[in-house]
Design an enzyme around this catalytic site. Structure first.
Site, short mmCIF file in Angstrom:
data_model
loop_
_atom_site.label_atom_id
_atom_site.label_comp_id
_atom_site.label_asym_id
_atom_site.label_seq_id
_atom_site.Cartn_x
_atom_site.Cartn_y
_atom_site.Cartn_z
N GLU A 77 -56.61 -76.57 -75.11
CA GLU A 77 -56.57 -75.66 -73.95
C GLU A 77 -55.95 -74.32 -74.32
OE1 GLU A 77 -54.94 -77.10 -69.92
OE2 GLU A 77 -53.30 -75.93 -70.76
N TYR B 79 -58.73 -68.96 -68.13
CA TYR B 79 -58.40 -70.33 -68.53
C TYR B 79 -59.60 -70.86 -69.31
CZ TYR B 79 -57.57 -75.29 -68.57
OH TYR B 79 -57.38 -76.58 -69.00
#
Ligand code: GDP
Ligand code: MN
Length: 381
Positions: free
Chosen positions: A189, A101
């Site tokens: 993101e 992530y």
């Protein structure tokens, strides 16, 4: 404003981040053609402005163009968390060894951008943050200095990234931070940033752009997908009103963001709950007031309207005329508490009084207005 996955990834690509070079399809046939052109295994991905698509069945691997068509058939039209799928992205399937992530957002407390990274990327990042907080690393960035090499090295070491990927990881981190800053984003993101045999690859992407900065990014503003917005928000944008729908029963029409927040707090103080945040802005014309009232009344949860206007540049008589104009178009069965103070307040009140509207309740102080609105909403509920 949120961007779709395919839009976010194209933007990431513009900043030099490696992305799968896929194609968008709006029909199963287009999905078939895209898969055939790409060749090999593909992944068919629902393009909706919500997360958790994988878990909801909106991300499926296909070995052949026929299979891609079948998956597109299933996914197009699907409802994912209240969003209907109108487009799918056909990406060449990645051979994923592990999922990282990697995100950039605002740390409001620190008033700085923050990099958030975890070795446990993929579909359950919220769960990781809740159950294994030490697996999520946060590094704040001073905007005047930028992201430094040692910070990136710390992150890479912390998530246990194999050395051979560090150089590329550094390039991606720098590029995503740059993309975040130059896009006036509130979020950029990559989840997952996939480790593949060919190196790192941004398999999923998400960007949120600060609405207040869109005026200087016409290219990003043009990417808006209004099909996902509630009709009331579309109308509010067209009328240049700041409107955010909430869950309460008291529709608030206020000028000025600060006064709007105070008015919402006051309804809570007296045991009610606001149905919305709405700032009609300074110098609000009768047209704007009418649009605002239409938007408020389009919410079926609204049991009472609280109109709290401070007349500075905005004139109370204009607001009063706007209210009457709106009520000629929309039927209002709910009671409306009106507090008009400031410029031309006497004229404003007179216009309301003389209109003979049966369900208008006057108020003088803000506390008085909020209390009356909560009582009125209670009677209607
Ligand atoms: P999300 O569920 O909305 O976050 O959608 P993602 O695009 O992140 O996909 C969810 C998950 O599907 C990913 O975390 C991967 O595990 C898997 N996935 C997505 N694309 C691929 C791919 O190209 N190859 C493989 N093997 N898995 C993929
Ligand atoms: Mn994802």
């Amino acid at each position: 404003m949120n961007l779709h996955e395919y839009q976010s990834k194209l933007r990431f690509g513009d900043f030099g981040i490696p992305i799968p070079r896929g194609k968008v399809a709006e029909t199963p046939e287009q999905a078939y053609d895209a898969a055939r052109e790409l060749g090999g295994k593909v992944v068919v991905k629902a393009q909706v402005l919500t997360g958790g698509r994988g878990k909801a069945g909106g991300v499926r691997l296909a070995g052949t163009p026929d299979e891609a068509r079948a998956h597109a058939q299933t996914i197009l039209g699907m409802d994912i968390h209240g969003h209907t799928v109108h487009k799918v992205l056909i990406d060449p399937a990645a051979d994923i060894q592990s999922e990282i992530y990697f995100g950039v957002t605002n740390d409001r407390g620190a008033r700085l951008p923050v990099i958030i990274c975890s070795s446990e990327g993929g579909i359950a990042i919220e769960e990781v943050a809740a159950t294994m907080p030490d697996k999520v690393i946060r590094v704040r960035v001073k905007p005047e200095i930028g992201l430094r090499g040692y910070q990136v090295a710390n992150i890479a070491s912390n998530i246990g990234l194999p050395r051979e990927h560090w150089k590329q990881f550094g390039q991606i981190a720098g590029a995503l931070y740059k993309c975040y800053v130059e896009s006036d984003a509130t979020l950029a993101e990559i989840n997952p940033l996939a480790v593949t045999p060919g190196g790192l690859l941004a398999v999923d992407g998400k960007m949120s752009i600060d609405d207040n900065a869109l005026f200087r990014h016409p290219d990003l503003a043009a990417l808006r997908d209004a099909s996902a917005d509630p009709p009331a928000e579309i109308e509010a944008r067209a009328a240049e009103l700041s409107y955010i729908k909430l869950d309460g029963a008291i529709g608030c029409m206020v000028n000025g963001a600060g006064l709007a927040m105070t008015t919402m707090d006051m309804t809570k103080l007296f045991g009610g709950a606001p149905a919305n945040f709405l700032d009609i802005g300074g110098g609000a014309s009768a047209d704007k007031v009418a649009a605002a009232l239409r938007i408020i009344l389009s919410d079926p949860n609204v049991k009472a309207v609280l109109c709290n206007i401070f007349g500075g540049i905005t004139r109370c008589d204009d607001v009063a005329r706007g209210i009457l104009a709106a009520l000629e178009e929309v039927r209002m069965e709910q009671p409306m508490v009106v507090r008009l103070v400031g410029t031309n307040e006497d004229e404003g009140r007179q216009i309301i009084d003389e209109s003979g509207l049966p369900n208008v309740i006057g108020a003088t102080t803000l506390a008085d207005a909020a209390k009356k609105a909560v009582e009125a909403a209670g009677r209607e509920a």
